[in-house]
Design a protein around this motif. Sequence first.
Motif, PDB file in Angstrom:
ATOM      1  N   THR A   1       1.077  -1.132  -0.390  1.00 56.62           N
ATOM      2  CA  THR A   1       0.625   0.563   0.568  1.00 56.62           C
ATOM      3  C   THR A   1       1.376   1.232   0.311  1.00 56.62           C
ATOM      4  O   THR A   1       0.942   2.193  -0.541  1.00 56.62           O
ATOM      5  CB  THR A   1      -1.029   0.232   1.248  1.00 56.62           C
ATOM      6  N   CYS A   2       1.649   1.587   0.632  1.00 58.89           N
ATOM      7  CA  CYS A   2       2.633   2.406   0.536  1.00 58.89           C
ATOM      8  C   CYS A   2       3.908   2.359  -0.171  1.00 58.89           C
ATOM      9  O   CYS A   2       4.861   3.997   0.244  1.00 58.89           O
ATOM     10  CB  CYS A   2       3.303   2.496   1.959  1.00 58.89           C
ATOM     11  N   LEU A   3       3.984   1.662  -1.384  1.00 56.03           N
ATOM     12  CA  LEU A   3       5.220   2.273  -2.136  1.00 56.03           C
ATOM     13  C   LEU A   3       3.082   3.083  -3.483  1.00 56.03           C
ATOM     14  O   LEU A   3       3.541   3.849  -4.046  1.00 56.03           O
ATOM     15  CB  LEU A   3       4.912   0.996  -2.996  1.00 56.03           C
ATOM     16  N   LEU A   4       2.401   2.104  -3.259  1.00 48.88           N
ATOM     17  CA  LEU A   4       1.121   2.446  -4.760  1.00 48.88           C
ATOM     18  C   LEU A   4       0.591   3.625  -4.158  1.00 48.88           C
ATOM     19  O   LEU A   4       0.358   4.497  -4.883  1.00 48.88           O
ATOM     20  CB  LEU A   4      -0.245   1.220  -4.553  1.00 48.88           C
ATOM     21  N   CYS A   5       0.584   4.627  -2.948  1.00 47.67           N
ATOM     22  CA  CYS A   5      -0.022   5.177  -2.621  1.00 47.67           C
ATOM     23  C   CYS A   5       1.139   5.653  -1.837  1.00 47.67           C
ATOM     24  O   CYS A   5       1.889   5.742  -1.719  1.00 47.67           O
ATOM     25  CB  CYS A   5      -0.907   5.357  -1.244  1.00 47.67           C
TER      26      CYS A   5
ATOM     27  N   ASP B   1      -6.953   4.347  -9.833  1.00 46.11           N
ATOM     28  CA  ASP B   1      -7.985   3.158 -10.259  1.00 46.11           C
ATOM     29  C   ASP B   1      -7.975   2.148  -9.510  1.00 46.11           C
ATOM     30  O   ASP B   1      -7.942   1.152  -9.942  1.00 46.11           O
ATOM     31  CB  ASP B   1      -6.985   3.063 -11.572  1.00 46.11           C
ATOM     32  N   ILE B   2      -8.105   2.256  -8.163  1.00 43.38           N
ATOM     33  CA  ILE B   2      -8.161   0.929  -6.950  1.00 43.38           C
ATOM     34  C   ILE B   2      -9.682   0.664  -6.988  1.00 43.38           C
ATOM     35  O   ILE B   2     -10.194   1.251  -7.207  1.00 43.38           O
ATOM     36  CB  ILE B   2      -7.594   1.200  -5.434  1.00 43.38           C
ATOM     37  N   GLU B   3      -9.767  -0.583  -7.017  1.00 43.63           N
ATOM     38  CA  GLU B   3     -10.920  -0.855  -7.332  1.00 43.63           C
ATOM     39  C   GLU B   3     -11.445  -1.811  -5.700  1.00 43.63           C
ATOM     40  O   GLU B   3     -12.513  -2.091  -5.569  1.00 43.63           O
ATOM     41  CB  GLU B   3     -11.180  -2.285  -8.117  1.00 43.63           C
ATOM     42  N   ALA B   4     -10.934  -1.402  -4.836  1.00 45.89           N
ATOM     43  CA  ALA B   4     -11.389  -1.973  -3.166  1.00 45.89           C
ATOM     44  C   ALA B   4      -9.953  -1.623  -2.372  1.00 45.89           C
ATOM     45  O   ALA B   4      -9.036  -0.712  -3.135  1.00 45.89           O
ATOM     46  CB  ALA B   4     -10.690  -3.914  -3.518  1.00 45.89           C
ATOM     47  N   VAL B   5     -10.568  -1.247  -1.304  1.00 48.16           N
ATOM     48  CA  VAL B   5      -9.951  -0.354  -0.099  1.00 48.16           C
ATOM     49  C   VAL B   5      -8.596  -1.069  -0.064  1.00 48.16           C
ATOM     50  O   VAL B   5      -8.587  -2.203   0.836  1.00 48.16           O
ATOM     51  CB  VAL B   5     -10.570  -0.569   1.082  1.00 48.16           C
ATOM     52  N   PRO B   6      -7.591  -0.637  -0.319  1.00 47.88           N
ATOM     53  CA  PRO B   6      -6.128  -1.543   0.124  1.00 47.88           C
ATOM     54  C   PRO B   6      -5.811  -1.679   1.213  1.00 47.88           C
ATOM     55  O   PRO B   6      -6.076  -1.095   2.249  1.00 47.88           O
ATOM     56  CB  PRO B   6      -5.219  -0.057  -0.345  1.00 47.88           C
ATOM     57  N   PRO B   7      -5.093  -2.720   2.116  1.00 52.59           N
ATOM     58  CA  PRO B   7      -4.440  -3.058   3.641  1.00 52.59           C
ATOM     59  C   PRO B   7      -3.833  -1.904   3.449  1.00 52.59           C
ATOM     60  O   PRO B   7      -3.078  -1.061   2.849  1.00 52.59           O
ATOM     61  CB  PRO B   7      -3.727  -4.389   2.966  1.00 52.59           C
ATOM     62  N   LEU B   8      -4.326  -1.064   5.148  1.00 49.62           N
ATOM     63  CA  LEU B   8      -3.501  -0.210   5.452  1.00 49.62           C
ATOM     64  C   LEU B   8      -2.646  -0.430   7.136  1.00 49.62           C
ATOM     65  O   LEU B   8      -2.941  -0.582   7.327  1.00 49.62           O
ATOM     66  CB  LEU B   8      -4.861   0.812   6.097  1.00 49.62           C
ATOM     67  N   PRO B   9      -2.055   0.473   6.999  1.00 44.49           N
ATOM     68  CA  PRO B   9      -0.881   0.061   8.336  1.00 44.49           C
ATOM     69  C   PRO B   9      -1.647   0.288   9.600  1.00 44.49           C
ATOM     70  O   PRO B   9      -2.755   1.690   9.515  1.00 44.49           O
ATOM     71  CB  PRO B   9      -0.398   1.519   8.511  1.00 44.49           C
ATOM     72  N   LYS B  10      -1.830  -0.102  10.646  1.00 41.35           N
ATOM     73  CA  LYS B  10      -2.140  -0.277  11.427  1.00 41.35           C
ATOM     74  C   LYS B  10      -2.482   1.286  12.481  1.00 41.35           C
ATOM     75  O   LYS B  10      -3.456   0.806  13.186  1.00 41.35           O
ATOM     76  CB  LYS B  10      -2.215  -1.321  12.448  1.00 41.35           C
TER      77      LYS B  10
END
Length: 292
Positions: free
Chosen positions: A87-91, A104-113
């Motif tokens: 996630t933190c390379l894409l976002c 253009d993501i199609e779902a909520v990405p995994p997030l840092p806690k």
Amino acid sequence: METLQATFFLFVFVPLVNPAPPLQQESLQFYEYDTDVSMGSLTQQDYEMKKDMRKDGTNVSLDTSLILQSDDSQLDVPPTKDTNLPTCLLCVCLSGSVYCEEIDIEAVPPLPKETAYLYARFNKIKRIAASDFADITTLRRIDFSGNRIEEIEDGAFSKLLLLEELSLAENRLVKLPVLPPKLTTFNANQNRIKSRGIKANAFKKLTNLAYLYLGHNALESVPLNLPESLRILHLQYNNITTITDDTFCKSNNTRYIRTRMDEIRMEGNPIVLAKHVNAFSCLRMLPVGTYY
């Protein structure tokens, strides 16, 4: 004369022995979210090795495929799907904030806690699952404006006890999810929400809610049980045809005043507000809308 000739010869020969270092020697650093440890560097040697692996048809996993970009080389493999990226390379992850806008993501990405603020505007997200935020209890603000969200699974926001601001504007919702209790701002402008898509007590227990935006939907009536904390209410450009004396006020209490309500927008609805004078008797100012 012989001494001068030898000196001149050395002057010309020295640059040939010590050429300037190539620009490619500079390394590229990558940083892992919420840590103080660098993930290492990729030199030109790393780049050449990974390029050779791809030419051989080897599938390089995403954790080891962070390569330097080269303008004069084309890799003969299909690009890796965005959903596989960390996630933190894409976002962009920065001090508890995650910015995933227009990728253009199609779902909520995994997030840092430790994520407190998520901005995922203008993507292609269609659905929010209960598991998306199950372990992210630190969230205070979420913005999903400009996606394609049609469904929000039951309990998707139930564990977000610190969430204060939620925007679902410009999506395709037909009903509202159960909202977390500490919301101060909720924006669902420009959806497809009808009155039957809002439960009777949807806002009753939101005692901190100050800003409620439901404009440009398909509501036939004003939502019931609006909290006393409400300051701004936007209902413009819906299909509202009627209101009652209890919509904003209390018909059994003529002394009741809504002291916090500063603005109600109802323009663009088929209702003629002048026919419902008693509905506004507790307000400090009249709603914006059609009176004739």
